[in-house]
Design a protein around this motif. Sequence first.
Motif, short mmCIF file in Angstrom:
data_model
loop_
_atom_site.label_atom_id
_atom_site.label_comp_id
_atom_site.label_asym_id
_atom_site.label_seq_id
_atom_site.Cartn_x
_atom_site.Cartn_y
_atom_site.Cartn_z
N GLN A 1 95.02 -97.08 129.20
CA GLN A 1 94.38 -98.36 129.49
C GLN A 1 95.34 -99.43 129.99
O GLN A 1 94.91 -100.46 130.48
N GLU B 1 91.70 -92.65 132.89
CA GLU B 1 91.52 -92.39 131.47
C GLU B 1 92.73 -91.68 130.89
O GLU B 1 93.17 -91.97 129.79
N ARG C 1 91.68 -91.02 124.28
CA ARG C 1 90.70 -89.99 123.96
C ARG C 1 91.27 -89.02 122.93
O ARG C 1 92.48 -88.87 122.81
N SER D 1 82.61 -92.23 129.77
CA SER D 1 83.39 -91.15 130.37
C SER D 1 82.52 -89.95 130.77
O SER D 1 82.67 -89.39 131.86
N ARG E 1 87.10 -102.52 127.46
CA ARG E 1 86.00 -103.01 128.29
C ARG E 1 84.64 -102.77 127.65
O ARG E 1 83.66 -103.40 128.03
N GLY F 1 89.09 -98.88 136.04
CA GLY F 1 88.45 -98.85 134.72
C GLY F 1 87.02 -99.34 134.75
O GLY F 1 86.17 -98.86 134.00
N TRP F 2 86.73 -100.26 135.65
CA TRP F 2 85.37 -100.81 135.74
C TRP F 2 84.34 -99.74 136.10
O TRP F 2 83.17 -99.86 135.78
N TYR G 1 93.97 -97.80 135.57
CA TYR G 1 92.88 -98.31 134.74
C TYR G 1 92.50 -99.72 135.16
O TYR G 1 91.33 -100.08 135.18
N ALA G 2 93.50 -100.51 135.51
CA ALA G 2 93.21 -101.88 135.96
C ALA G 2 92.36 -101.85 137.23
O ALA G 2 91.47 -102.66 137.42
N LEU G 3 92.63 -100.86 138.10
CA LEU G 3 91.92 -100.79 139.38
C LEU G 3 90.57 -100.09 139.27
O LEU G 3 89.62 -100.43 139.96
N ILE H 1 84.08 -96.79 134.87
CA ILE H 1 83.59 -96.15 133.64
C ILE H 1 82.52 -97.03 133.00
O ILE H 1 81.48 -96.54 132.56
N VAL H 2 82.75 -98.33 132.98
CA VAL H 2 81.76 -99.25 132.43
C VAL H 2 80.50 -99.23 133.29
O VAL H 2 79.38 -99.23 132.78
N TYR I 1 86.51 -91.42 122.93
CA TYR I 1 87.54 -92.37 122.53
C TYR I 1 87.45 -92.59 121.02
O TYR I 1 86.46 -93.11 120.52
#
Lengths: 370, 241
Positions: B171, B167, A231, B189, A220, B180-181, B176-178, B183-184, A273
């Motif tokens: 991934q 994390e 990580r 992190s 992403r 992960g956004w 992460y699919a639910l 973190i962005v 990462y």
Amino acid sequence: MSQGLETFYDVIRRRGVSRRSFLKFCSLTAASLGLGPAAASQMAHAMETKPRIPVIWLHGLECTCCTESFIRSAHPLVSDVLLSMISLDYDDTIMAAAGHQAEAILEETLEAHRGNYILAVEGNPPLAEDGMFCIPGGEPFVNKLKRMASGASAVIAWGSCASWGCVQAAKPNPTQATPIHKVVTDKPVIKVPGCPPIAEVMTGVLTYMLTFDQMPALDRQGRPKMFYSQRIHDKCYRRPHFDAGQFVESWDDDNARKGYCLYKMGCKGPTTYNACSSVQWNDGVSWPIRSGHGCLGCSEEDFWDRGSFYSRLEDIDGFGVEANADEIGMAAAGAVGVGIAAHAAASAVKRVIQKPDSHTRRPHDGSDQA
Amino acid sequence: MSSQYTSQEALKEVDALAAKQQSIYVYEAPVRLWHWVNALAMTVLAVTGYFIAEPLPSTAGEASENYLMGWMRYIHFSAGYVLAIGFLGRIYWAFVGNKHARQIFVLPVWDKDWWKEIVFEAKWYLFLERDPKKYVGHNPLAHLAMFGVFVTGTILMILTGFALYAEGAGQDSLHYALFGWVIVLFGDSMQVHTWHHIGMWVLIIFVMIHVYAAIREDIMSRQTMISTIVNGLRSYKDDRP
């Protein structure tokens, strides 16, 4: 070199690499990219038939540690292969040509291979004062970058400078150094962060792009998943000591000699990462944690601005010198605790002072009882 | 006095009071159950979370014989699931339960009287009002804190917590699919870690004030507080308006 017509296979055969070695390289690379056995023959076929892709390598504000890392790619064949595989038409640090002769190659490539070449960028452009803080070849780097990016098929941002900004973008960032993806917005940008990135990671990314003619799968944040999806902490060989609760408590203690987890010494492995803990450095000789020092998190965004390298939590601005979330939180909870105690005392006083005919009086505890 | 105050007299008095005073059923059983499960989960999460961030002194012996941090994290994650699923259940109950079950999720910001009541309650806590008012559910100031600090804080902790879990899960994981956004959204992190820590302290401070205010109101206000979250009934100490 005839402009991009020679295949990679032609080049290495001419250099005396046997077909056997070539196939070995293919399977090795396929394995290191995690692609499985079928990909090796696919890779071999691609290298035998596809013309070499021109790569332009630009340098902005940087320290050349990415190039230093790249040319030390551990597996000898990999480095040899790569430097022959890509047609590195322009790299102002390691190319033989200089001056106007060198700069002419840029324009040549831009015209002859428009839409086909890969632009690899090491470092980043400073935007303040119209880009005057970085002027290679008599022209602000930001202009050069934008012009060369306009004709590129894809842009690779080498290292933390190009990916995130790194040290020159650390606060207060006087030159307004800016990562590539914020300057080049109309092309796919592949971030390969690290200060520097691991050589095998760099060559791996290039190999993938050249053999499969496509971008590697990105996470992403725009980093190739094959190297940046886990990580340091996830693959760390000291992880069992973390899970067991065994930590280096100070740099010179017995636990440090025993190789315990460096978490308490501020290791950034759990938030970083990168592929250091699996690929390692210098042909697998070592890597930071193996040499007894915590990870600095050099491949993470703004790692210079996150407080001490020896603290797990980052500093938060506006709360005095070097205060992290836990220190601030504990101080706030303490202050609230004192406040509650004071409020409780004042409430007790209010209750004593207030006359008995107040609201809380019950019929049976007043004077009418008697 | 005690000789004259017989049990029969006491009964008569209770009858007289009962005619005037009524209890209102405020917190239905699922809400009460959630409250206490949530309180336990938060306590476990705060303690284990703190010791994940600031681990206890190192254990002795072989790494293979110890699993202290492993257990700490395992308990933290389990309690996190309890909290998150409980919170989802609580949201469900806001739809199907009584109107008090909805209160903490909606702020009546359009209601001028509500804002006036907030000022009144603030003055009550600042000792500027002599007598408190009666409320059925949360008083407006508590309502504001419940929504602005507790509900918001819990959502922050669930989102950041599951993002951090994702994390580790990797991934390709569903987590992460639910999440992960998140973190962005926070940047990286490290930022998510920082906000997860800040969220913990915000909720700890919330709990401190919440417990203090509940005890204080139980003593000083005109209605029951602590028994209400045990048996669901809000009783009033007087029959004045």
